[in-house]
Design an enzyme around this catalytic site. Structure first.
Site: not given
Ligand code: DX5
Ligand code: ZN
Length: 217
Positions: A32, A136, A34, A65, A174, A7, A67, A36
């Site tokens: 990956h 998750m 993320d 991903h 994840d 990620s 969010m 947000m």
């Molecule tokens: C959290 C993300 C994850 C996270 C994973 O909202 O979706 O992908 O970044 O990171 P680690 O491996 O640091 O928990």
């Molecule tokens: Zn993620």
């Protein structure tokens, strides 16, 4: 085949292109990404423009991903920006089946994501429309959190649900994934592992990725 998806939430945002470029040499299978929006989760990270900016730096599949609230409004922009796989939260979309169809119509792989509190029965009627389902193992919104052990039962239940229907589904997990937590996740049926903190803070990320895949002890 076990796939590792580092990620980039844990990468250096000021040098994202280089961070993405390094992943193939580390043995990663996916990037990956993320996303947000500050509403579905409190944090804000990056959008389609960042995806477009890093696209030329890697040939690895970009695993986005989302969010975000109203994910259906974002999928086309990420597809155009170069996403290969787009997953979104069922908790953010009351028309998840239609959004999956939309992503597939854009020529991309599609999947849904479940927060830790959301039971796998929520996706029972979506299994045949998903290329991947992301479970998750932390509450979404930040990297570097601890793995939630109850996720193992969800992984097992989802794998059994898919097998009972003869569906070869990628199950991605994840959050809080490292060489210690990766093993039990694989044992109960996960085959795609997202790891941010454990990879990007490691002195030798290549070894961490190989340890999670189980190719080195
Ligand atoms: C959290 C993300 C994850 C996270 C994973 O909202 O979706 O992908 O970044 O990171 P680690 O491996 O640091 O928990
Ligand atoms: Zn993620």
């Amino acid at each position: 085949m076990i796939k590792i998806a580092p990620s980039v939430l844990s990468a250096d945002f000021a040098n994202m292109g280089q961070a993405v470029q390094a992943l193939v040499g580390w043995g990663a299978d996916y990037v990956h990404f993320d996303v947000m929006d500050g509403s579905f989760v409190p944090a804000i990270t990056f959008g389609p423009a960042m995806c477009k900016a890093v696209r030329p730096y890697t040939k690895l599949p970009v695993d986005v991903h989302l969010m975000v609230e109203h994910p259906d409004t974002q999928v086309e922009a990420f597809a155009v920006a170069g996403a290969d796989i787009i997953t979104f939260h069922v908790e953010a979309d009351c028309h998840a089946h239609r959004t999956l169809q939309h992503i597939h119509a854009l020529g991309r792989k599609a999947g849904v994501v479940l927060c830790p509190a959301t039971p796998v029965c929520m996706v029972e009627n979506l299994l045949d429309s998903c290329d991947m389902i992301l479970l998750m193992s932390v509450n979404p919104g930040a990297g570097g959190q601890s793995f939630i052990p109850g996720t193992l039962d969800k992984i097992r239940a989802l794998r059994e649900m898919a097998q009972a229907r003869g569906i070869a589904l990628d199950i991605e997990v994840d959050g809080g994934i490292n060489p210690e937590t990766a093993k039990p996740c694989i044992q109960v049926g996960a085959n795609v592992l997202v790891a941010g903190n454990s990879v990007f803070t490691a002195p030798n990320p290549k070894d961490v990725i190989a340890q999670m895949r189980g190719t080195i002890v």
